[in-house]
Design an enzyme around this catalytic site. Structure first.
Site, PDB file in Angstrom:
ATOM      1  N   LYS A  84     -35.184  55.901  79.933  1.00  0.00           N
ATOM      2  CA  LYS A  84     -35.994  54.675  79.941  1.00  0.00           C
ATOM      3  C   LYS A  84     -35.234  53.537  80.611  1.00  0.00           C
ATOM      4  CE  LYS A  84     -38.476  55.597  75.591  1.00  0.00           C
ATOM      5  NZ  LYS A  84     -38.720  55.078  74.227  1.00  0.00           N
ATOM      6  N   GLU A  95     -36.240  66.754  69.478  1.00  0.00           N
ATOM      7  CA  GLU A  95     -35.864  65.334  69.477  1.00  0.00           C
ATOM      8  C   GLU A  95     -35.057  64.989  68.230  1.00  0.00           C
ATOM      9  OE1 GLU A  95     -38.402  62.200  71.494  1.00  0.00           O
ATOM     10  OE2 GLU A  95     -38.668  61.597  69.408  1.00  0.00           O
ATOM     11  N   HIS A 155     -49.652  89.203  76.368  1.00  0.00           N
ATOM     12  CA  HIS A 155     -49.829  89.657  77.741  1.00  0.00           C
ATOM     13  C   HIS A 155     -49.004  88.810  78.708  1.00  0.00           C
ATOM     14  CE1 HIS A 155     -53.156  92.297  76.505  1.00  0.00           C
ATOM     15  NE2 HIS A 155     -53.393  91.347  75.623  1.00  0.00           N
ATOM     16  N   GLU A 189     -45.160  53.856  79.689  1.00  0.00           N
ATOM     17  CA  GLU A 189     -46.282  54.736  79.996  1.00  0.00           C
ATOM     18  C   GLU A 189     -47.551  54.293  79.271  1.00  0.00           C
ATOM     19  OE1 GLU A 189     -42.460  57.235  79.981  1.00  0.00           O
ATOM     20  OE2 GLU A 189     -43.354  55.643  78.751  1.00  0.00           O
ATOM     21  N   GLY A 194     -41.637  58.045  65.431  1.00  0.00           N
ATOM     22  CA  GLY A 194     -42.857  58.419  66.135  1.00  0.00           C
ATOM     23  C   GLY A 194     -43.291  59.839  65.871  1.00  0.00           C
ATOM     24  N   ARG A 195     -42.342  60.779  65.835  1.00  0.00           N
ATOM     25  CA  ARG A 195     -42.704  62.188  65.657  1.00  0.00           C
ATOM     26  C   ARG A 195     -43.104  62.501  64.223  1.00  0.00           C
ATOM     27  NH1 ARG A 195     -37.557  61.162  66.775  1.00  0.00           N
ATOM     28  NH2 ARG A 195     -35.840  61.932  65.490  1.00  0.00           N
ATOM     29  N   LYS A 248     -45.613  51.390  68.902  1.00  0.00           N
ATOM     30  CA  LYS A 248     -44.926  50.592  67.885  1.00  0.00           C
ATOM     31  C   LYS A 248     -44.448  49.261  68.471  1.00  0.00           C
ATOM     32  CE  LYS A 248     -42.063  52.600  64.954  1.00  0.00           C
ATOM     33  NZ  LYS A 248     -40.839  53.161  64.316  1.00  0.00           N
TER      34      LYS A 248
END
Length: 553
Positions: free
Chosen positions: A516, A357, A388, A216, A271-272, A210
């Site tokens: 950040k 978040e 398992h 990153e 974002g999510r 955005k």
């Protein structure tokens, strides 16, 4: 926010639920099923292609009414309407949360935000996405050597990575031939391994940021750009191979992107919640625009159900309030997501970000600390593998762990009796969590195996399974773009409802920002030769250790 929110735990609905929980505390779900032959149909809901069986919960017929009394006390119906109306429900950032607008299917609908109808630009962006996808699929848009694109590398992080990756993987049966790759980690091994699998002349890169400033994402985008230029690409053809979804057009064009290759994002989409936007380009490229629109349509159908269904028959509201029930009245600290479908293996990862978040917060909208637990730990994995591994903790551990089982009734890959066996595993795990195994049943089982009385006495306690582990079973006829859209929207709204009850702003994420901010300063110190001065001796010592190691390489 209603005034009574300031004293939520002393409110009448909250107190009624505390009293109700005490009454049910010693009641087993076995007993509840035995006492109510109609329990299954009574606790069954259907909407938007999804079916929810919530009969295996520690509830009786009174419980939903008491839970929804708390929801109404917290003004849930009004808050739902406020979101769909476009009110600034993200209060700390003074803006709406309108991911629902991205999947509105009515071409004549409008939605006003700050005096402007936002839906025309949403439709225009979808049309641009459709044209772009058509050009890639038809071969009209080609790479530097004149060959058609074969691979798409999506570079993002957080919601611009987890959502598209989930949907692209989940809808593998609908892929059209383009290979999709996702890069998020700042660990150089991530991008390096992807670049080893692709060729520069046939690879399209999508930069998903955005702000076009996420550390990153930009670091990985620069690696991809440099790799492209070193392997036959040139500055003049970067625009043919690199596309961005961003609000920062200046930064994107400075990177070398053509303005015609920039797709918009809006500040009213977190974002999510962004996979429904142009952030979903890797999805559309993988499955085609018709299927992408079906994904949106499934989410919209669930949206309309959420907006209009009475709370007692409202899938997101029911699932959310059951979560409140266990989190706040039974002291559960986590919630397991158990998809019994290979294609949904990444669903727990996406829901982990969506929920944790959004609701991983300790301060209410008014800035005051809450005096009750909020967001649980979300975890899980694909079935039947988990049986398992960590299911042992659920069956015989000391913690209450509510679970959501998710399974389609039909598979895309009918191999032998695999799907029948998978469905049997799903039902048996759900039943085992509910029923458990008593000491008497364990002793009888060992006796039938021919064990001696001494062995029975010794082994029986180890085979007891308490049961009473609550779980939901979510089903759809088959995993398709439409049902997947509804499933993801269901969890989005479930998260929102819980935030309303807890009085949280589910659409900000200030806790993400501190790391950040500190990371920028630490990065500068790692790269220079001045004495470390981060503010604490541990970080300073680790900075010096890294520098020393780097100097000896």
């Amino acid at each position: 926010m209603p005034e009574q929110r300031e004293n939520l735990t002393s409110s009448q609905p909250w107190q009624a639920l505390e009293h109700h929980q005490k009454n049910l505390q010693e009641t087993s779900m076995r007993a509840l099923f035995e006492a109510d032959p109609e329990r299954f149909p009574h606790f069954l809901l259907k909407a938007a292609g999804l079916t929810l069986d919530y009969s295996k919960n520690r509830i009786n017929r009174e419980t939903p009414d008491k839970l929804m009394a708390l929801a109404r006390h917290c003004a849930l119906p009004e808050r739902i309407e406020a979101m769909f109306r476009g009110d600034a429900i993200n209060r700390t950032e003074a803006r709406p949360a309108l991911h629902i607008a991205l999947r509105t299917t009515d071409p004549s609908a409008s939605l006003m935000v700050s005096g402007e109808d936002i839906l025309p630009e949403v439709r225009q962006t979808l049309d641009r996405m459709a044209a772009f996808v058509a050009d890639i699929h038809s071969g009209k848009r080609k790479g530097l050597s004149g060959q058609a694109f074969t691979d798409v590398v999506s570079i993002g992080i957080g919601g611009s990575y987890l959502g598209p990756k989930l949907v692209t993987e989940a809808l593998t049966p609908f892929h059209n031939g383009l290979r999709s790759h996702f890069v998020a980690n700042i660990d150089g091994s991530d991008i390096s391994e992807v670049l080893r699998q692709v060729k520069p002349e046939t690879t399209l890169f999508l930069i998903q940021s955005k702000s076009f400033g996420t550390q990153e994402t930009l670091a990985n985008a620069r690696v991809a750009r440099d790799w492209f230029l070193r392997n036959g690409g040139s500055e003049s053809v970067i625009a043919d191979h690199f596309v961005a979804v961003t609000t920062n057009r200046d930064a994107a064009t400075a990177f070398g992107l053509d303005e015609n290759n920039l797709f918009p994002m809006w500040d009213w989409v977190g974002g999510r919640y962004s996979l429904w936007s142009a952030i979903g380009l890797p999805i559309a490229l993988s499955i085609g625009m018709d299927n992408f629109r079906a994904l949106l349509a499934g989410a919209h159908e669930l949206d309309e159900h959420f907006r209009t269904a009475p709370l007692e028959q409202n899938l997101p509201a029911v699932m959310a309030m059951l979560g409140i029930w266990y989190n706040n009245f039974w002291h559960a600290e986590s919630h397991a997501i158990l998809p019994y479908d290979h294609y949904l293996a990444s669903l727990p990862d996406h829901l982990q970000q969506l929920d944790m978040e959004s609701n991983g917060k300790r301060v209410a909208e008014d800035g005051e600390p809450v005096n009750y637990p909020t967001g649980p730990i979300i975890w899980g994995g694909v079935g039947a593998n988990g049986q398992h591994a960590y299911h042992q903790l659920i069956h015989q551990g000391t913690r209450l762990i509510p679970c959501d089982f998710i399974i389609p009734l039909r598979t895309h890959n009918p191999v032998g009796n695999h799907h029948t066996a998978l469905f049997a595993n799903c039902l048996s795990q759900s039943q085992a969590m509910m029923r458990g195994k008593t000491l008497e049943e364990a002793r009888q089982e060992l006796s039938e195996e021919g064990k001696s009385p001494e062995d029975i006495d010794r082994l029986a306690p180890h085979k007891v399974i308490p049961g009473n582990q609550p779980n939901n079973l979510l089903m759809m006829d088959q995993l398709t773009p439409r049902t997947l859209g509804a499933l993801i929207a269901l969890y989005e709204h479930r998260t929102f409802v819980q935030g309303v009850i807890w009085g949280l702003d589910s659409f900000d994420q200030w806790g993400v920002e501190l790391g950040k901010q500190l990371g920028k300063g630490i990065l500068r110190q790692l790269e220079d030769d001045q004495p470390a001065n981060s503010g604490d001796s541990s970080t300073d010592g680790l900075i010096e250790l890294f520098r020393h190691t780097a100097q000896t390489d």
